[in-house]
Design an enzyme around this catalytic site. Sequence first.
Site, short mmCIF file in Angstrom:
data_model
loop_
_atom_site.label_atom_id
_atom_site.label_comp_id
_atom_site.label_asym_id
_atom_site.label_seq_id
_atom_site.Cartn_x
_atom_site.Cartn_y
_atom_site.Cartn_z
N SER A 114 39.18 70.02 58.29
CA SER A 114 38.09 69.37 58.88
C SER A 114 36.84 70.41 58.63
CB SER A 114 38.06 69.48 60.43
OG SER A 114 39.28 68.78 60.87
N CYS A 165 40.62 66.73 69.00
CA CYS A 165 41.02 67.06 67.81
C CYS A 165 41.51 68.55 67.99
CB CYS A 165 39.73 67.39 67.07
SG CYS A 165 39.96 67.94 65.26
N GLU A 205 42.22 63.16 65.99
CA GLU A 205 42.58 63.45 64.97
C GLU A 205 43.22 64.78 65.26
OE1 GLU A 205 40.57 62.87 60.87
OE2 GLU A 205 40.06 65.26 61.19
#
Length: 398
Positions: free
Chosen positions: A175, A356, A396
């Site tokens: 990321s 996340c 995510e």
Amino acid sequence: MYNSSVIGGSVSISGNRLFIYEVKGLGSIAGSIAPVRQSGSTFVTVPYQRMAEETRRIMRMGGEIVSIRPANGDMPTVPVAQVAPAAKKPMAETKAKAKKPGANVPINIYKPKTPYLGECLSNEALVADGGIGLVQHIKFDLSEGDLAYVEGQSIGIIPEGTDENGKPHKLRLYSIASTRHGDDVDDKTVSLCVRQLTYNHPESGETINGVCSTYLCNLEPGTKVKITGPVGKEMLLPDDPDAKVIMMGTGTGIAPFRAYLWRMFKDKEREANPDYTFNGFAWLFFGVPKTPNILYKEELEEMQAQYPDNFRLTYAISREQQNSEGGRMYIQHRIAEYADELWSLIQEEKTHVYICGLRGMEGGIDEALTAAAAKTGTDWTDYRKGMKKAHRWHVETY
Ligand SMILES: Cc1cc2nc3c(=O)[nH]c(=O)nc-3n(C[C@H](O)[C@H](O)[C@H](O)COP(=O)(O)OP(=O)(O)OC[C@H]3O[C@@H](n4cnc5c(N)ncnc54)[C@H](O)[C@@H]3O)c2cc1C
């Protein structure tokens, strides 16, 4: 302690998560409910799958749900501030199919066969003394190519060397931790937040270091690295500067949130983005094992102090803080603690939720929100599906 009973037919206790409702104002409930009463309250045990239905049923019978807690006792009791007089599913607005965001977002400018060679400009430790593991903030130069990206996307890294079959290593995704303008706000860099993966071999017990994460964490500035991408539209930030953005992250899951928060609150970013002057509300839940593992701590706290009405910061520090049951404080315990407030925010159309970090963290979050939504007669799983369709629920995990 009190006894409790399972309502709603035959239920396998071991196969279902169970929640205990404390209900006031119930006389006797007909049918399958067999409550136990104690000091004016009735305690009923409700299987997870039937929470919304049973809440409506209790309310139809004039009962008031005072609190809900999981029967296994590993999450705190959630007091019910208010129970809606008639349980309705507030689904309509969120179920509507929203336009897919990110139509103009850059994708796959550099592919694995022709990666961009980006020079490592800096590689800095993020874990302070006494913390666990190695996590690095790594910045790469993009000035020699066309790699553009936006907050919430990822890039691929192809590590040097070959795998056990003598083939080049495959790319790993990371990321992006910087805004589209990069950490120097000059549109020439991209930054990552990388944790070195280490684990013990299941048979030999030998310590194994992850290939790409070890490569990245030990990179010397000046090294050129194969970069692909950008990829990903799941974690894009809404364009609306008045949006409400709830972020739930563990460890390096902070990476996209750093990009969002920098875009929202850093002075130079605000100057660089006259069309995006954030005036909404951002709430970061950040789970780490120890205080020295709070990545970007100083800057997060500075932004919080500068924008106290727009940015709320809640840590779950598992090895230092205790949950209400005396166990370790994980992110789901914090979510449970604030579940009513979160649920109320989530029902606003401007609210987006981002998760996340560690794979598996969604389960505890769902559980906490299930309990809060059930108090207003809403089935959380259905509601979350509606949010996903409306592009308001973003996950995510890896
Ligand atoms: C969209 C996305 C974004 C990501 N963002 C980030 C990020 O911002 N920061 C970050 O640090 N990482 C991130 N990751 C994870 C990253 O892509 C890599 O998976 C991670 O760095 C490990 O890669 P590696 O090459 O070091 O490990 P590898 O050498 O590939 O080893 C990983 C493999 O080791 C094995 N393994 C791992 N743990 C164990 C265990 N406990 N027991 C036995 N076997 C095990 C598994 O087979 C696993 O597939 C992201 C992943 C995705 C999909």
